[in-house]
Design an enzyme around this catalytic site. Structure first.
Site, PDB file in Angstrom:
ATOM      1  N   LYS A 111       8.900  25.623 -51.618  1.00 16.97           N
ATOM      2  CA  LYS A 111       8.845  25.072 -52.974  1.00 16.97           C
ATOM      3  C   LYS A 111       9.065  23.563 -52.977  1.00 16.97           C
ATOM      4  O   LYS A 111       8.371  22.832 -53.675  1.00 16.97           O
ATOM      5  CB  LYS A 111       9.852  25.777 -53.882  1.00 16.97           C
ATOM      6  CG  LYS A 111       9.411  27.183 -54.258  1.00 16.97           C
ATOM      7  CD  LYS A 111      10.469  27.912 -55.072  1.00 16.97           C
ATOM      8  CE  LYS A 111       9.992  29.306 -55.457  1.00 16.97           C
ATOM      9  NZ  LYS A 111      11.072  30.130 -56.008  1.00 16.97           N
ATOM     10  N   LYS A 190      -2.141  34.707 -50.184  1.00 17.58           N
ATOM     11  CA  LYS A 190      -1.323  35.563 -51.044  1.00 17.58           C
ATOM     12  C   LYS A 190      -1.573  35.213 -52.520  1.00 17.58           C
ATOM     13  O   LYS A 190      -1.582  34.032 -52.873  1.00 17.58           O
ATOM     14  CB  LYS A 190       0.162  35.328 -50.708  1.00 17.58           C
ATOM     15  CG  LYS A 190       1.110  36.207 -51.494  1.00 17.58           C
ATOM     16  CD  LYS A 190       2.540  35.670 -51.498  1.00 17.58           C
ATOM     17  CE  LYS A 190       2.944  35.309 -52.899  1.00 17.58           C
ATOM     18  NZ  LYS A 190       4.345  35.355 -53.239  1.00 17.58           N
ATOM     19  N   LYS A 193       1.212  32.914 -58.672  1.00 11.76           N
ATOM     20  CA  LYS A 193       1.090  32.006 -59.823  1.00 11.76           C
ATOM     21  C   LYS A 193       1.041  30.556 -59.342  1.00 11.76           C
ATOM     22  O   LYS A 193       0.420  29.714 -59.959  1.00 11.76           O
ATOM     23  CB  LYS A 193       2.315  32.155 -60.735  1.00 11.76           C
ATOM     24  CG  LYS A 193       2.375  33.447 -61.490  1.00 11.76           C
ATOM     25  CD  LYS A 193       3.790  33.645 -62.038  1.00 11.76           C
ATOM     26  CE  LYS A 193       4.244  35.081 -61.909  1.00 11.76           C
ATOM     27  NZ  LYS A 193       5.662  35.242 -61.597  1.00 11.76           N
TER      28      LYS A 193
HETATM   29  P1  ADP Z   1       4.558  34.594 -57.762  1.00 11.00           P
HETATM   30  O1  ADP Z   1       4.389  34.373 -56.276  1.00 11.00           O
HETATM   31  O2  ADP Z   1       3.244  34.768 -58.447  1.00 11.00           O
HETATM   32  O3  ADP Z   1       5.421  33.543 -58.423  1.00 11.00           O
HETATM   33  P2  ADP Z   1       6.875  36.261 -58.050  1.00 11.00           P
HETATM   34  O4  ADP Z   1       7.564  35.501 -56.977  1.00 11.00           O
HETATM   35  O5  ADP Z   1       7.347  36.070 -59.452  1.00 11.00           O
HETATM   36  O6  ADP Z   1       5.306  35.975 -57.950  1.00 11.00           O
HETATM   37  O7  ADP Z   1       6.916  37.786 -57.678  1.00 11.00           O
HETATM   38  C1  ADP Z   1       7.413  38.858 -58.451  1.00 11.00           C
HETATM   39  C2  ADP Z   1       7.333  40.137 -57.632  1.00 11.00           C
HETATM   40  O8  ADP Z   1       5.968  40.419 -57.307  1.00 11.00           O
HETATM   41  C3  ADP Z   1       8.083  40.075 -56.293  1.00 11.00           C
HETATM   42  O9  ADP Z   1       8.633  41.327 -55.991  1.00 11.00           O
HETATM   43  C4  ADP Z   1       7.013  39.717 -55.325  1.00 11.00           C
HETATM   44  O10 ADP Z   1       7.311  40.135 -54.009  1.00 11.00           O
HETATM   45  C5  ADP Z   1       5.813  40.463 -55.888  1.00 11.00           C
HETATM   46  N1  ADP Z   1       4.582  39.766 -55.540  1.00 11.00           N
HETATM   47  C6  ADP Z   1       4.161  38.550 -56.004  1.00 11.00           C
HETATM   48  N2  ADP Z   1       2.979  38.205 -55.489  1.00 11.00           N
HETATM   49  C7  ADP Z   1       2.627  39.221 -54.638  1.00 11.00           C
HETATM   50  C8  ADP Z   1       1.495  39.459 -53.796  1.00 11.00           C
HETATM   51  N3  ADP Z   1       0.485  38.608 -53.733  1.00 11.00           N
HETATM   52  N4  ADP Z   1       1.492  40.598 -53.065  1.00 11.00           N
HETATM   53  C9  ADP Z   1       2.498  41.494 -53.138  1.00 11.00           C
HETATM   54  N5  ADP Z   1       3.580  41.324 -53.918  1.00 11.00           N
HETATM   55  C10 ADP Z   1       3.659  40.219 -54.669  1.00 11.00           C
END
Ligand code: ADP
Ligand code: TRP
Length: 321
Positions: A111, A190, A193
């Site tokens: 980050k 991956k 957001k």
């Molecule tokens: P982002 O990466 O979009 O900010 P978050 O960190 O808020 O997503 O993730 C919320 C939940 O969704 C977590 O448990 C995270 O491991 C899961 N998650 C987010 N993106 C993925 C992905 N591409 N594949 C599998 N799980 C994901």
């Protein structure tokens, strides 16, 4: 089995969140488990500085979960900031969390490398996460693979507290489903957001179609045989369809003569089928935000019953209770 998980309200939720986390959360509510799910708005405060935006995303995550089938009678569903016991416990944990442990966090390094301000809040994010989990005595934490290290840190912190002050916390395990551990985004990285490569769960109509059509594919000729496993469209489609249909598509890929636009059409159809009913439920719920508030207020009372006991136990253990 006591289960806990949380999602940050940092934007509209996407297929990665659904397959990697939310779908498990909702399925687990029917497995005879004791489930706690919350909206991690204090975590989101490490990246969102617009109050109206944070509030809107918080409501959106609540609407998404409820529309997708989370049943507030079966689980405790709450907003993190409504349970201040968590932030009090965070301090107790901070006092024994080694700097070195936090300095190794991939998420903090990623980050800040991407330009996020290196605040104390962002640095101690994993300690707040440990408090979320430990405060309800969770045994199992269903998350995507990107959260694995955070879970290891939670375990380290719990073990250290237990060694120093005597048995206080349950040491939790992550629950990561291999098949959906990393859902790819439009570009094959991956889905996240932060990478602007998402397909939102509640997108529909033209904007949804545009996202699906924007999935990156190679420029192989129609008649050329193709590799399904390196194809972003197939890798998303296979999450939605049974094994038999996956095999049929595999055959079409390798035989040649396949148009990527046909695979995209099938994916679009499947997204509409999977989320169509939830979209309608979401619209009904969105018209009554006061009901959502009632649900969250009810949920936090359930969580508080356990949280207040755990906090008291931890305070007493370290000599402040
Ligand atoms: P982002 O990466 O979009 O900010 P978050 O960190 O808020 O997503 O993730 C919320 C939940 O969704 C977590 O448990 C995270 O491991 C899961 N998650 C987010 N993106 C993925 C992905 N591409 N594949 C599998 N799980 C994901
Ligand atoms: N860090 C998690 C994420 O970005 C969100 C989260 C906060 C969480 N506290 C948690 C997940 C506790 C599981 C358990 O996705």
């Amino acid at each position: 089995m006591r289960i806990l998980s949380g999602i940050q309200p940092t934007g509209r939720l996407h297929l990665g969140n659904w397959f990697g986390a939310m779908r498990q959360h909702i399925q687990l509510q029917d497995g005879g488990h004791d489930c706690y799910y919350f909206i991690a708005n204090y975590h989101a405060l490490t990246s969102i500085t617009e109050p109206a935006v944070l509030r809107a995303h918080t409501l959106n995550v609540a609407l998404d979960y409820l529309a997708l089938g989370l049943d507030p009678q079966k689980v405790a569903f709450y907003r993190q900031s409504d349970l201040p016991e968590v932030t009090e416990l965070t301090w107790l944990l901070c006092c024994l969390t080694p700097m070195g442990l936090l300095e190794r966090a991939h998420s903090y390094k990623d980050k800040t490398a991407r330009g996020m301000a290196a605040t104390h809040g962002l640095f101690s994010y994993p300690v707040l996460m440990a408090a979320d989990i430990l405060i309800v005595d969770a045994n199992l934490v269903p998350v995507g693979k990107d959260q694995k290290q955070h879970l290891e840190m939670t375990r380290d912190i719990a073990v250290k507290f237990n060694l120093l002050y005597g048995d206080t916390f349950v040491v939790p395990e992550p629950r990561i489903e291999e098949a959906t551990a990393v859902v790819p985004g439009l570009d094959g990285q991956k889905m996240s957001k932060s990478y602007n490569n998402t397909i939102e769960i509640f997108a529909e109509g033209k904007p949804l179609k545009e996202r699906v059509m924007a999935i990156v594919t190679d420029s192989a000729a129609v008649e050329a045989p193709k590799d399904p496993d390196t194809n972003n469209v197939f890798n998303l489609l296979k999450l939605f369809i049974p094994k038999e249909e996956q095999d049929e598509w595999r055959t079409k890929f390798t035989a040649g003569g396949l148009k990527y636009s046909d695979v995209k059409k099938r994916l679009l159809e499947q997204i509409n089928l999977t989320f169509g009913e939830a979209r309608e439920r979401r619209k009904e719920l969105a018209a009554h935000p006061e009901k959502v508030e009632e649900i969250l207020a009810f949920g936090v009372e359930k969580a508080r019953k356990i949280a207040s006991k755990t906090l008291e136990r931890a305070r007493r253990a370290c000599g402040v209770g």
